[in-house]
Design a protein around this motif. Structure first.
Motif, PDB file in Angstrom:
ATOM      1  N   ALA A  63     -59.553 -23.771 -24.570  1.00 27.94           N
ATOM      2  CA  ALA A  63     -59.095 -24.488 -23.380  1.00 27.94           C
ATOM      3  C   ALA A  63     -57.594 -24.724 -23.413  1.00 27.94           C
ATOM      4  O   ALA A  63     -56.938 -24.790 -22.371  1.00 27.94           O
ATOM      5  N   ALA A  64     -57.032 -24.838 -24.606  1.00 29.90           N
ATOM      6  CA  ALA A  64     -55.604 -25.136 -24.725  1.00 29.90           C
ATOM      7  C   ALA A  64     -54.720 -23.920 -24.506  1.00 29.90           C
ATOM      8  O   ALA A  64     -53.610 -24.042 -23.984  1.00 29.90           O
ATOM      9  N   VAL A  65     -55.188 -22.733 -24.931  1.00 26.33           N
ATOM     10  CA  VAL A  65     -54.328 -21.543 -24.843  1.00 26.33           C
ATOM     11  C   VAL A  65     -54.867 -20.481 -23.896  1.00 26.33           C
ATOM     12  O   VAL A  65     -54.163 -19.537 -23.549  1.00 26.33           O
ATOM     13  N   GLY A  66     -56.130 -20.590 -23.474  1.00 28.49           N
ATOM     14  CA  GLY A  66     -56.723 -19.593 -22.600  1.00 28.49           C
ATOM     15  C   GLY A  66     -57.622 -18.626 -23.354  1.00 28.49           C
ATOM     16  O   GLY A  66     -57.588 -18.543 -24.579  1.00 28.49           O
ATOM     17  N   ILE A  67     -58.415 -17.879 -22.587  1.00 23.22           N
ATOM     18  CA  ILE A  67     -59.409 -16.996 -23.193  1.00 23.22           C
ATOM     19  C   ILE A  67     -58.764 -15.864 -23.978  1.00 23.22           C
ATOM     20  O   ILE A  67     -59.131 -15.595 -25.129  1.00 23.22           O
ATOM     21  N   VAL A  68     -57.804 -15.182 -23.388  1.00 25.08           N
ATOM     22  CA  VAL A  68     -57.261 -13.969 -24.012  1.00 25.08           C
ATOM     23  C   VAL A  68     -56.554 -14.263 -25.334  1.00 25.08           C
ATOM     24  O   VAL A  68     -56.892 -13.656 -26.362  1.00 25.08           O
ATOM     25  N   PRO A  69     -55.572 -15.187 -25.379  1.00 27.59           N
ATOM     26  CA  PRO A  69     -54.928 -15.447 -26.669  1.00 27.59           C
ATOM     27  C   PRO A  69     -55.911 -15.946 -27.733  1.00 27.59           C
ATOM     28  O   PRO A  69     -55.812 -15.567 -28.899  1.00 27.59           O
ATOM     29  N   SER A  70     -56.866 -16.776 -27.327  1.00 28.84           N
ATOM     30  CA  SER A  70     -57.820 -17.319 -28.281  1.00 28.84           C
ATOM     31  C   SER A  70     -58.706 -16.217 -28.858  1.00 28.84           C
ATOM     32  O   SER A  70     -58.956 -16.170 -30.071  1.00 28.84           O
TER      33      SER A  70
END
Length: 456
Positions: A63-70
């Motif tokens: 939730a903090a960085v988004g789906i792709v970076p995570s």
């Protein structure tokens, strides 16, 4: 990296797979036998120990960085952890006398390295026990609708953890580990079903979130330290030492990291997609009450077994340090059992006191993970490779054949660069993780959200 010269120097394998100079002798006449673990049971023990707490923090990080970076980070760290596991396993096979990270520190850094890495292992294991105790207390509070004081529930869970840590060999805990790994998988599956059956209206889902370095690294500490209890960790040394065939350890690493990486990725995406940016940590708190109770009830067993394994690790390091190769290791002596019980109690009691009496315990856990787990899981593996590559070229290791250790490193530029990069990665995670954890403590005090010791 297990070369023929290293086998000649460090390993003398019999037809039964036994190794000279192994930390544990495998004698059928011994009352207590350690070399009983298969690679399948080793992977189950590691899954039981690391997947639960790691899994439950990842949707919040997404939730903090988004789906792709995570997702990219989760997969990369899984591959990286598998690489460092290979380096650790090769080092263990080259040095069968190594039982824990302190023994490895003695080989690489001398007496000071032994004491620092041994102390770090014990501290990290105690904080790991404390984290599992808190997870167990949260589960019991949820199941009982906060019917008892949180400190009382923590004490009850600590007593159960202490009792479960008492078996002297990991083989005695292995089938519980297999059961625990199965339960945590079921817990994760049910949590995904619960999230899918109860999606949050107007939830926000993003592919990536623009952020600064502090916020970004704060978010990625979840996936970083989710892997920090895996096959690159000190406990894998201890587990390999109790394997029937240490040569099969890489199979356990493949199974662990394959399962953990896949499960982490799928779980974090599914829960985040259905709950959105408001997902909590642990993620089970974001589920409706019925689903939260169901998943916490199933995960409760895993928290208990994982805490016992952490406590067992701290006790085992000190016990082997005291009694290595003595009759107290292999025989049911009064002194041996008294010391072992006292060590298990001390480890669990210390975890209970820290978890209940230190209001910033969760933040301190982040610091210990940064200071120790970052090195144990990532950075030190590079030193292992550099040490053995350098020394296996020296005459005393090759019977007069070979040359300069520096020359050996130059002849393997890819491995050398990879090892140095691994060391630098561990150093970066250590420094950045410590910085983020300290800043979190400062912010918590400034915002007045630090609790009080022994509160309900």
């Amino acid at each position: 990296m297990t070369t023929s010269s290293s086998k000649n120097r460090f390993q003398d394998l019999s037809s039964e797979g036994r190794v000279e100079n192994d930390v544990f002798e495998d004698d059928p006449d011994h009352e207590i036998r350690y070399k009983t673990l298969s690679w399948q049971l080793v992977s189950a023990l590691m899954i039981a120990e690391i997947v639960s707490n790691g899994m439950l923090t990842l949707p919040n990080a997404m939730a903090a960085v988004g789906i792709v970076p995570s997702l990219v980070l989760t997969i990369f760290l899984g591959v990286f952890a598998l690489h460092t596991a290979k380096l650790l396993i090769d080092f263990k096979l080259n040095h069968p006398e190594v039982h824990n990270m302190g023994d490895a520190g003695m080989i690489i850094f001398g007496p000071l390295g032994r004491e620092v890495l041994s102390a770090g292992t014990i501290i990290f294991a105690i904080f790991g026990t404390g984290s599992e105790l808190l997870s167990g207390q949260q589960a019991l509070s949820t199941l009982s609708n906060n019917g008892l004081c949180a400190t009382v529930l923590l004490a009850i869970f600590a007593i159960a953890t202490f009792v479960l840590s008492l078996p002297r060999t990991l083989g005695r805990l292995s089938w519980l580990g297999l059961f625990s790994a199965l339960l945590i998988a079921i817990c994760g599956l049910l949590a995904m079903v619960g999230a899918g059956a109860n999606p949050v209206r107007d939830r926000v889902i993003v592919a990536s979130v623009p952020t600064n370095f502090y916020q970004a690294f704060l978010a990625i500490t979840g996936p970083v330290f989710a892997y920090a209890g895996g096959t690159g960790d000190d406990r894998f040394f201890i587990l390999i030492s109790e394997m029937r065939r240490p040569q099969d350890a890489m199979k356990a690493a493949w199974l662990l990291q394959g399962f953990a990486t896949t499960f982490y990725a799928v779980f974090s995406v599914v829960v985040y997609v259905y709950i959105g940016n408001g997902v909590l940590s642990p993620a089970l708190f974001s589920l409706p009450p019925v689903w939260s109770k169901l998943t916490f009830g199933i995960g409760l067993v895993n928290f208990l077994i994982a805490g016992a394994l952490y406590s067992h690790t701290a006790a085992k390091l000190v016990f082997v340090r005291f009694f290595r190769h003595s009759r107290h290791i292999y025989t049911h002596t009064a002194l041996g059992w008294t010391v072992w019980t006292a060590l298990c109690f001390a480890a669990t009691a210390a975890a209970f006191v820290l978890a209940s009496a230190v209001p910033i315990f969760s933040y301190l856990t982040g610091i210990t993970a940064s200071l120790f787990a970052a090195w144990y899981t990532y950075g030190l593996a590079g030193f292992f490779w550099l040490h053995d590559t350098y020394h296996q070229a020296e005459p005393q290791y090759t019977g007069g054949v070979g040359g300069s250790g520096i020359a050996a490193l130059r002849k393997r530029p890819v491995g050398t660069v990879s090892a140095v990069s691994t060391v630098l990665a561990g150093a970066f995670i250590c420094v950045a993780g410590t910085y983020v954890s300290v800043k979190l403590i400062v912010q918590a005090y400034e915002e007045g959200i630090v609790g009080k010791p022994f509160t309900c």
